[in-house]
Design a protein around this motif. Structure first.
Motif, PDB file in Angstrom:
ATOM      1  N   ASN A 120      42.647  52.864  22.677  1.00  0.00           N
ATOM      2  CA  ASN A 120      42.376  53.415  21.460  1.00  0.00           C
ATOM      3  C   ASN A 120      41.242  52.556  20.759  1.00  0.00           C
ATOM      4  OD1 ASN A 120      44.164  53.614  18.309  1.00  0.00           O
ATOM      5  ND2 ASN A 120      42.591  55.018  18.904  1.00  0.00           N
ATOM      6  N   PRO A 121      39.854  52.571  21.250  1.00  0.00           N
ATOM      7  CA  PRO A 121      38.835  51.714  20.810  1.00  0.00           C
ATOM      8  C   PRO A 121      38.680  51.824  19.394  1.00  0.00           C
ATOM      9  CG  PRO A 121      38.012  53.645  22.093  1.00  0.00           C
ATOM     10  CD  PRO A 121      39.303  53.676  22.110  1.00  0.00           C
ATOM     11  N   ASP A 122      38.626  52.908  18.816  1.00  0.00           N
ATOM     12  CA  ASP A 122      38.536  53.197  17.484  1.00  0.00           C
ATOM     13  C   ASP A 122      39.395  54.269  16.900  1.00  0.00           C
ATOM     14  OD1 ASP A 122      37.226  55.993  16.588  1.00  0.00           O
ATOM     15  OD2 ASP A 122      36.153  55.035  18.377  1.00  0.00           O
ATOM     16  N   PRO A 123      39.936  54.263  15.461  1.00  0.00           N
ATOM     17  CA  PRO A 123      40.899  55.002  15.147  1.00  0.00           C
ATOM     18  C   PRO A 123      40.879  56.587  15.576  1.00  0.00           C
ATOM     19  CG  PRO A 123      40.422  53.523  13.394  1.00  0.00           C
ATOM     20  CD  PRO A 123      39.453  53.190  14.557  1.00  0.00           C
ATOM     21  N   LYS A 124      39.554  56.943  15.657  1.00  0.00           N
ATOM     22  CA  LYS A 124      39.474  58.318  15.929  1.00  0.00           C
ATOM     23  C   LYS A 124      38.861  58.785  17.122  1.00  0.00           C
ATOM     24  CE  LYS A 124      36.526  59.447  12.516  1.00  0.00           C
ATOM     25  NZ  LYS A 124      35.870  60.489  11.395  1.00  0.00           N
TER      26      LYS A 124
END
Lengths: 557, 319
Positions: A120-124
């Protein structure tokens, strides 16, 4: 998700015989001869309770291999297409044939499935790195293209996928490497990665599904990756799964798993007693005692995610006054209901969610979530006073009941009895089982009904699955409850990935829902599984819906 | 009345009946609460686009008459349509399940005819204690709903004694016979009682008639009197119950199939009604109505052959 009336959709965990009235309804259109009615009158109803029960973490591990075992399921899946697999019978079978990106474990936790890593590199953004060398039943090897295609089928409107709503925050699913798929979200969604362990995250062979065309799911193979592949499907009778020798993981202990469709609850119990079926989940509560005392095998109970509640559907009448709802909750004889309605195998609860649903949280979070709730010790005097205070004494309310299961019929009776003790005139409205299902889907069917018994289970180990129902405009929000703060809380919980932080928000939401008594919580209902002396190894928890449990079943020591 | 005119009239009657029945069933389904689309989605919320797609796919958004006529048009061309629940062609659903149901009904019918006739015959001819015993037995049989019979038979012969399977339909012919034995008995029980009583009273009436007295006085052997005069004269009455027997079998099979999880079309009808699976319910209903009418037709054709007093088309069957 909810458990619906058995056989059609899922709203009551334990299906059983229904009255002749409904069978006749089908026939009445054709023939109305009194003689016919006399010739087939309906089944008598009866129940017995068993008293105490203990939860087992699991059943003893299998000692060795077996050629085959037979499992009783209460209905035939109309189709085994994973996109519409959203009911006990189909999921119980399909979980052994089709696997998902993530895997739900017997302990109801999440672990890697066909994706060996989810990041999950960034929340989206969610990146799924796939396992190498996974073979489909049709002989092909899994690639990122199969994943993109399989998830795409869930959001195709022509498909009418039952899981489509779990993709509502998904912006795109793209191949970002031969064995890598990247999911972009419109906004952070803590539920999506969890649903990737259910049938929503199944990966099937693109070529295999396309080759099957409109027959996919009803004939031919399923082109999935699980420890079993679809064998002979004897329509209306049984479906056989054959061990898949090219399986990437641990080989199944049984050469075959045969699922027999036995709709009638007493016939199902008889099949277990006579050895025609070696085991089964969803045992009719009225059969607990018979199976326990039979000496044929053992009945286990496990952690479930199901609770039995009274769903308030009409806030425009007397139930719109919170004092009336509170009084009703106070007067309800929950332990009496558990004894009679759940065969003694259940626990009285003041929580809409089960203890197990909070498994991802810390000890403290779980404590906060469950201990902050209003107590449910019966107090008739206080309840009476509340009804008086609300000016509701002598008012009439209607509760729907149906003969689909004792969790429904006996709870309706308990509600009526509670009302009688505190000065409410509660009427039962008996609804044919097929119309009972319509209560969930058709506002017209809810006309003139103030509440109905509802057994609900979560599809993932997260209470949010249930708590979302009280959001403004939610599908199951029959009472039309609307509270801006609550809605914001739901949105916030959805956006928080850290389990402990999220569950802390959910604890507040649950407290709010419990204080408002949007549904009246009644009991926790554990799962039940029966295994005869020949076999062992099946999990006791509700994980069997999405975990390849049949691969663990083998010979008993 | 000549045969051609009779045939034309009956064919027209059948077509009209089927048309009315199909309209009534369709209308009843249409008016019942719930929508097939919501069952398809297992009671989950769906995006408006998804719902619209389903509604368009199955013509659920069109007005009642348009839908009915569309269905009728397809039907006339031999297209039963696609099951909404099973997502497969209705003809295939039926092909998979109809043989089991027909075998079950055939077995039950054999049991009913053989045992019912024998009991009625013996009861009328022997009288006395035998007659009383048959009366008591048939009272019990008539008073036992097929569902109760199913439960009792299962408990005794499947669970306790283990002689028969407790459900399912089996594979291969002999296995099927073995699996369907208990269900066919459950299905037959009530009708055995009914047929035995009809046979008994018809034969008693015939026994009292003048020509039996005449035959006896002429010294015709008693066995011949019973066979030629008494039984043959009662056969007409017995035959006219054929329609009722078959219709009862057709309706009760819904119940018995469910009790024994046989998975024939009776059980399919019940499930499809629940989920408002229009095409499936329509097809099964019509098959049942058609079977019922065909049986009545056969009865009407056979009656003049066994009872010369009746001519073709002079009276409809009594069912």
């Amino acid at each position: 998700m909810t458990t619906v009336v058995p056989r059609t959709s899922r709203r009551t965990s334990v299906p059983r015989g229904r009255p002749a009235g409904r069978r006749r309804a089908a026939a009445a259109a054709l023939l109305t001869a009194a003689a016919l009615v006399a010739a087939c009158a309906g089944p008598p109803k009866g129940g017995e309770s068993t008293g105490d029960f203990t939860l087992s973490k699991t059943t003893p591990a299998a000692k060795g291999e077996i050629d085959s075992f037979t499992w009783a399921v209460y209905a035939e899946p109309p189709t085994l297409d994973y996109t519409v697999a959203f009911d006990y019978p189909q999921n119980t079978i399909l979980s052994n044939v089709c696997e998902s990106l993530m895997r739900w474990t017997p302990g109801l936790t999440l672990e890697p499935g066909l994706a060996e890593k989810a990041s999950n590199p960034d929340p989206k953004t969610w990146v799924y790195d796939l396992r190498r060398g996974v073979r489909f039943h049709d002989g092909r090897t899994m690639t990122a293209d199969d994943v993109v295609f399989s998830l795409g089928r869930q959001t195709d409107p022509d498909n009418a996928a039952a899981w489509a709503q779990n993709f509502q925050n998904v912006a795109s699913v793209r191949k970002t490497g031969p064995l890598q798929v990247t999911v972009k979200l419109k906004k952070p969604d803590s539920q999506f990665p969890q649903y990737m362990a259910t049938a929503a995250g199944v990966v099937a062979s693109k070529a295999g599904v396309e080759a099957a065309g409109k027959d996919y799911g009803t004939s031919g193979g399923l082109a999935c990756t699980g420890p079993f592949e679809l064998g002979t499907w004897n329509k209306g009778q049984s479906v056989e799964l054959d061990r898949f020798d090219g399986y990437w993981g641990k080989k199944a202990k049984s050469g075959k798993a045969v699922f027999r469709f036995i709709t009638d609850p007493s016939a199902r119990t008889n099949a277990l007693l006579s050895g025609e079926a070696d085991g089964g989940y969803l045992i009719p509560t009225e059969s607990y005692a018979r199976l326990k005392g039979s000496g044929v095998g053992k009945l286990y109970f496990g952690e479930g995610l199901s609770t039995v509640n009274v769903n308030i559907t009409n806030m425009k009448g007397p139930l719109g006054d919170i004092r009336v709802r509170r009084a009703l909750s106070m007067a309800l004889d929950r332990s009496g209901f558990v004894k009679a309605g759940l065969g003694g195998a259940g626990t009285v609860t003041n929580s809409l969610t089960t203890r197990a649903a909070w498994a991802a949280g810390s000890e403290q979070t779980r404590k906060n979530a469950l201990e902050a709730l209003p107590k449910v010790t019966p107090d008739i005097e206080k309840a009476k006073a509340l009804i008086k205070e609300a000016g509701a004494t002598g008012k009439t309310l209607t509760v729907a009941t149906s003969s689909i299961g004792q969790d429904v019929s006996l709870l309706a009776t308990a509600v009526q009895a509670a009302g009688a003790q505190i000065g409410l005139d509660i009427r039962l409205k008996t609804i044919a089982p097929n119309a009972f299902t319509a209560l969930f889907t058709d506002p017209e069917a809810r006309e003139g009904i103030d509440m109905f018994p509802l057994t609900y289970y979560d599809s993932i180990t997260d209470p949010l699955d249930l708590l979302t129902n009280f959001k403004t405009g939610a599908y199951m929000n029959f009472a039309g409850y609307s509270d801006k703060k609550y809605d914001e809380g739901i949105d916030r919980a959805v956006s928080v990935y850290d389990p402990d932080k999220r569950l802390a928000i959910e604890a507040d939401l649950q407290k709010h829902a419990a204080e408002q008594l949007l549904w009246i919580p009644v009991a926790e209902w554990p799962t039940a599984v029966f295994l005869n002396k020949r076999i062992t190894g099946a999990p006791t928890t509700i994980s069997y819906m999405y975990y390849p449990w049949a691969a663990d079943v083998g010979s008993a020591p | 009345m000549n045969f051609v005119r009779f045939a034309v009239r009956r064919a027209a009657e059948m077509a009209a009946t089927l048309l009315v029945a199909s309209f009534v069933v369709f209308g009843a389904m249409y008016l019942a609460p719930g929508s097939p689309a919501s069952f398809l989605l297992s009671g989950r919320s769906a995006s408006p686009e998804a719902l619209a797609a389903i509604n368009a796919q199955y013509h659920l958004d069109e007005p009642f008459l348009v839908r009915y006529l569309t269905w009728l048009g397809d039907m006339v061309q031999g297209d039963f349509g696609r099951s909404i629940t099973y997502r497969t062609d209705v003809s295939r659903l039926l092909a998979d399940r109809l043989p089991t149901t027909l075998l079950l009904i055939a077995m039950a019918l054999v049991v009913v005819v053989v045992i019912g006739l024998v009991l009625g015959w013996v009861s009328a001819v022997r009288g006395g204690a035998t007659d009383s015993a048959v009366l008591v037995t048939t009272t019990f049989a008539v008073g036992t709903p097929s569902f109760v019979a199913a439960v009792l038979l299962q408990a005794l012969f499947a669970v306790k004694l283990g002689w028969f399977p407790s459900g399912g339909a089996g594979e291969g012919f002999l296995d099927k016979l073995w699996h369907l034995t208990l269900p066919s008995i459950a299905l037959a029980l009530y009708l055995i009682g009914m047929l035995a009583r009809v046979t008994r009273s018809a034969m008693l009436e015939a026994l009292d008639s003048e020509h039996v007295t005449v035959a006896r006085s002429r010294g015709v052997p008693e066995r011949q009197v019973i066979r030629r005069h008494v039984f043959r004269n009662s056969l007409g009455t017995v035959l006219t119950t054929g329609g009722l027997i078959v219709s009862t079998l057709l309706v009760c099979t819904i119940l018995v199939e469910t009790a024994f999880s046989i998975g024939g079309i009776g059980q399919l009808l019940e499930l499809s009604t629940t989920t408002k699976d229009f095409p499936t319910v329509q097809a099964i209903s019509l098959i049942i109505v058609a079977l019922f009418m065909i049986v009545n037709l056969i009865v009407d054709l056979v009656l003049p052959l066994v009872d010369p007093r009746i001519t073709l088309g002079s009276k409809g069957s009594s069912a």
